[in-house]
Scaffold this motif. Structure first.
Motif, mmCIF file in Angstrom:
data_model
loop_
_atom_site.group_PDB
_atom_site.id
_atom_site.type_symbol
_atom_site.label_atom_id
_atom_site.label_comp_id
_atom_site.label_asym_id
_atom_site.label_seq_id
_atom_site.Cartn_x
_atom_site.Cartn_y
_atom_site.Cartn_z
ATOM 1 N N LEU A 65 0.864 -1.179 0.000
ATOM 2 C CA LEU A 65 0.000 0.000 0.000
ATOM 3 C C LEU A 65 0.899 1.227 0.000
ATOM 4 O O LEU A 65 1.696 1.428 0.935
ATOM 5 C CB LEU A 65 -0.903 -0.002 1.238
ATOM 6 C CG LEU A 65 -1.860 1.186 1.338
ATOM 7 C CD1 LEU A 65 -2.908 1.135 0.221
ATOM 8 C CD2 LEU A 65 -2.543 1.230 2.702
ATOM 9 N N PHE A 66 0.794 2.026 -1.052
ATOM 10 C CA PHE A 66 1.635 3.213 -1.175
ATOM 11 C C PHE A 66 0.772 4.428 -0.856
ATOM 12 O O PHE A 66 -0.109 4.792 -1.622
ATOM 13 C CB PHE A 66 2.203 3.302 -2.594
ATOM 14 C CG PHE A 66 3.224 4.413 -2.759
ATOM 15 C CD1 PHE A 66 4.574 4.162 -2.625
ATOM 16 C CD2 PHE A 66 2.816 5.705 -3.055
ATOM 17 C CE1 PHE A 66 5.514 5.184 -2.770
ATOM 18 C CE2 PHE A 66 3.737 6.730 -3.199
ATOM 19 C CZ PHE A 66 5.088 6.470 -3.058
ATOM 20 N N ASP A 67 0.973 5.011 0.307
ATOM 21 C CA ASP A 67 0.215 6.171 0.800
ATOM 22 C C ASP A 67 -1.229 5.787 1.150
ATOM 23 O O ASP A 67 -1.732 4.733 0.733
ATOM 24 C CB ASP A 67 0.247 7.347 -0.172
ATOM 25 C CG ASP A 67 1.583 8.089 -0.114
ATOM 26 O OD1 ASP A 67 2.279 7.953 0.909
ATOM 27 O OD2 ASP A 67 1.920 8.797 -1.074
ATOM 28 N N THR A 68 -1.883 6.653 1.915
ATOM 29 C CA THR A 68 -3.177 6.255 2.492
ATOM 30 C C THR A 68 -4.256 7.335 2.378
ATOM 31 O O THR A 68 -5.261 7.286 3.084
ATOM 32 C CB THR A 68 -2.999 5.867 3.983
ATOM 33 O OG1 THR A 68 -2.545 7.033 4.693
ATOM 34 C CG2 THR A 68 -1.996 4.756 4.170
ATOM 35 N N GLY A 69 -4.049 8.330 1.511
ATOM 36 C CA GLY A 69 -5.113 9.304 1.271
ATOM 37 C C GLY A 69 -5.231 10.384 2.326
ATOM 38 O O GLY A 69 -4.417 10.486 3.256
ATOM 39 N N ASN A 70 -6.264 11.173 2.199
ATOM 40 C CA ASN A 70 -6.434 12.448 2.895
ATOM 41 C C ASN A 70 -7.471 12.408 4.016
ATOM 42 O O ASN A 70 -7.543 13.311 4.832
ATOM 43 C CB ASN A 70 -6.872 13.464 1.824
ATOM 44 C CG ASN A 70 -7.009 14.867 2.324
ATOM 45 O OD1 ASN A 70 -6.088 15.389 2.932
ATOM 46 N ND2 ASN A 70 -8.153 15.470 2.092
ATOM 47 N N ASP A 71 -8.301 11.365 4.027
ATOM 48 C CA ASP A 71 -9.406 11.282 4.986
ATOM 49 C C ASP A 71 -9.638 9.797 5.257
ATOM 50 O O ASP A 71 -9.868 9.023 4.316
ATOM 51 C CB ASP A 71 -10.654 11.936 4.365
ATOM 52 C CG ASP A 71 -11.875 11.829 5.251
ATOM 53 O OD1 ASP A 71 -12.361 12.867 5.713
ATOM 54 O OD2 ASP A 71 -12.373 10.690 5.464
ATOM 55 N N ALA A 72 -9.567 9.410 6.535
ATOM 56 C CA ALA A 72 -9.635 7.984 6.873
ATOM 57 C C ALA A 72 -10.965 7.351 6.462
ATOM 58 O O ALA A 72 -11.001 6.204 6.000
ATOM 59 C CB ALA A 72 -9.401 7.793 8.374
ATOM 60 N N ASN A 73 -12.079 8.079 6.600
ATOM 61 C CA ASN A 73 -13.382 7.506 6.252
ATOM 62 C C ASN A 73 -13.513 7.284 4.745
ATOM 63 O O ASN A 73 -14.001 6.244 4.292
ATOM 64 C CB ASN A 73 -14.519 8.409 6.746
ATOM 65 C CG ASN A 73 -14.592 8.410 8.260
ATOM 66 O OD1 ASN A 73 -14.262 7.410 8.902
ATOM 67 N ND2 ASN A 73 -14.990 9.533 8.835
ATOM 68 N N ILE A 74 -13.072 8.286 3.969
ATOM 69 C CA ILE A 74 -13.133 8.139 2.503
ATOM 70 C C ILE A 74 -12.188 7.027 2.060
ATOM 71 O O ILE A 74 -12.530 6.196 1.210
ATOM 72 C CB ILE A 74 -12.776 9.479 1.805
ATOM 73 C CG1 ILE A 74 -13.839 10.537 2.126
ATOM 74 C CG2 ILE A 74 -12.638 9.295 0.295
ATOM 75 C CD1 ILE A 74 -13.517 11.927 1.589
ATOM 76 N N PHE A 75 -11.007 6.989 2.676
ATOM 77 C CA PHE A 75 -10.035 5.940 2.331
ATOM 78 C C PHE A 75 -10.636 4.562 2.588
ATOM 79 O O PHE A 75 -10.582 3.672 1.730
ATOM 80 C CB PHE A 75 -8.746 6.135 3.138
ATOM 81 C CG PHE A 75 -7.746 5.039 2.937
ATOM 82 C CD1 PHE A 75 -7.029 4.941 1.758
ATOM 83 C CD2 PHE A 75 -7.531 4.084 3.923
ATOM 84 C CE1 PHE A 75 -6.108 3.909 1.556
ATOM 85 C CE2 PHE A 75 -6.623 3.057 3.733
ATOM 86 C CZ PHE A 75 -5.911 2.972 2.552
ATOM 87 N N ALA A 76 -11.244 4.396 3.767
ATOM 88 C CA ALA A 76 -11.845 3.102 4.119
ATOM 89 C C ALA A 76 -12.931 2.725 3.116
ATOM 90 O O ALA A 76 -12.997 1.572 2.653
ATOM 91 C CB ALA A 76 -12.430 3.175 5.529
ATOM 92 N N ALA A 77 -13.768 3.703 2.749
ATOM 93 C CA ALA A 77 -14.855 3.419 1.812
ATOM 94 C C ALA A 77 -14.303 3.042 0.434
ATOM 95 O O ALA A 77 -14.790 2.101 -0.207
ATOM 96 C CB ALA A 77 -15.770 4.640 1.705
#
Ligand SMILES: [Zn+2]
Ligand SMILES: [Zn+2]
Length: 349
Positions: A65-77
């Motif tokens: 996994l390269f980087d994890t995005g800007n918002d945990a909820n959006i990332f999870a979705a």
């Protein structure tokens, strides 16, 4: 004709050998692809567009996994919309300490608390750090209650991470972390991000280097130069090129460097590359510009499928290709319709 078929057979055998035993390259495996899990453009209706970057890199038998995005909820979705299993990751790479690349880490840790996380080593950084206690000046004449640690500091002073207990491995300099997989560590010298350290992932595949970049704060050309030192054949660059506010002349210089100096085969730009740079890269690379919007899966190299013919089109899955064409028909964002028209005319000549 006989000579031609002999040449074809010899070439095929040679490429098979190259795939089977690339010198110093990552071992081939069944699934080789990059899936874009976080970005602010794309066409997948089941995913949420937002500024930031994350990609699942599956190559050489590893799931990264390269980087994890800007918002945990959006990332999870988005992760769940793509059916990505974070429990079976081999490791995570955090390219740099900007929140649009890190904010989903809490979600990753909630699913997989012990996963190895590679991050840049920075003094007093958010990922934790350490220093020998000899770094600070001492004054032996002071009473103990005025001295750090009462005058007897530990040999190594440890500074905590923002994610306590997470399994960080901090990378100080360019390091091969698995066979054929190298984290390139460079430092930004740009105004606003001076001294920011960033990691980029270079995978030495039988087709050349696949380079995944987060935000390219040290400069995309510097990163590609470092990747070319591993293998001068750069097969693909995916991720953010950080030209989002660059003027046209800077964009043009970067595009020429990628295309002509480093002879990069394909680009799959996203995130902070910038809209005018998307256009300039599309114009320069044509079919070798791979659309990489949110949710896109980019097949890699020798695994791109037996139905894929090299040099004849962008390496996209059929559904991605359909999406790409639909997008192009609707908006022609990259000016590919005139290019297609020219190609059609050229082939008729
Ligand atoms: Zn950044
Ligand atoms: Zn960024």
């Amino acid at each position: 004709m006989k000579v031609l078929s002999t040449v074809v057979i010899v070439a095929s055998i040679a490429s098979l050998i190259a795939i089977a035993a690339p010198a110093g390259a990552a071992a081939p495996e069944s699934k080789s692809q990059i899936t874009i899990l976080y970005d602010a453009f794309g066409t997948n209706p089941s995913m949420t567009k937002d500024w930031g970057f994350s990609a699942l890199v599956e190559v050489a038998g590893k799931r990264v996994l390269f980087d994890t995005g800007n918002d945990a909820n959006i990332f999870a979705a988005n992760v769940n919309a793509k059916g990505v299993d974070l429990k079976t990751l081999d490791f995570v790479v955090l390219s740099h300490r900007h929140s649009d690349h890190m904010a989903g880490l809490n979600y990753v840790l909630s699913v997989n608390p012990t996963v190895k996380i590679y991050a840049p080593k920075e003094g007093f950084g958010i990922y934790g750090s350490s220093l020998p206690s000899s770094f600070y000046r001492k004054d032996e004449a002071l009473p103990p209650e005025m001295r750090y640690y009462g005058g007897t500091p530990p040999q190594v002073m440890k500074f905590g991470a923002a994610w306590g207990g997470a399994n960080f491995e901090l990378i100080d300099k360019t390091t091969e972390i698995a066979p054929g997989m190298t984290l390139i560590a460079l430092v930004s010298d740009a105004v606003g991000t001076k001294e920011l350290k960033e990691l980029s992932l270079a995978i030495n595949t039988p087709d050349g280097v696949v380079l995944v970049v987060g935000c390219s704060h040290p400069g995309i050309e510097k990163i590609v130069e470092a990747a070319a030192a591993i293998n001068p054949k750069i097969h693909l660059i995916a991720g953010g090129f950080h030209l989002v506010v660059a003027p046209d002349d800077v964009i043009a210089k970067a595009v020429v460097a990628l295309k002509d100096t480093f002879k990069v085969e394909s680009v799959a730009p996203g995130h902070c590359t910038g809209e005018p740079t998307f256009a300039a890269l599309k114009k320069a690379f044509g079919d070798r510009y791979l659309y990489a919007g949110l949710g896109t899966t980019l097949p890699l190299g020798s695994n791109a499928g037996s139905d894929m013919r090299r040099g004849e089109g962008p390496a996209l899955h059929k559904d991605d290709l359909a999406t790409y064409r639909r997008l192009a028909r609707r908006e022609d964002p990259f000016g590919i319709l005139p290019a297609q028209h020219l190609r059609t005319r050229a082939s008729q000549l």
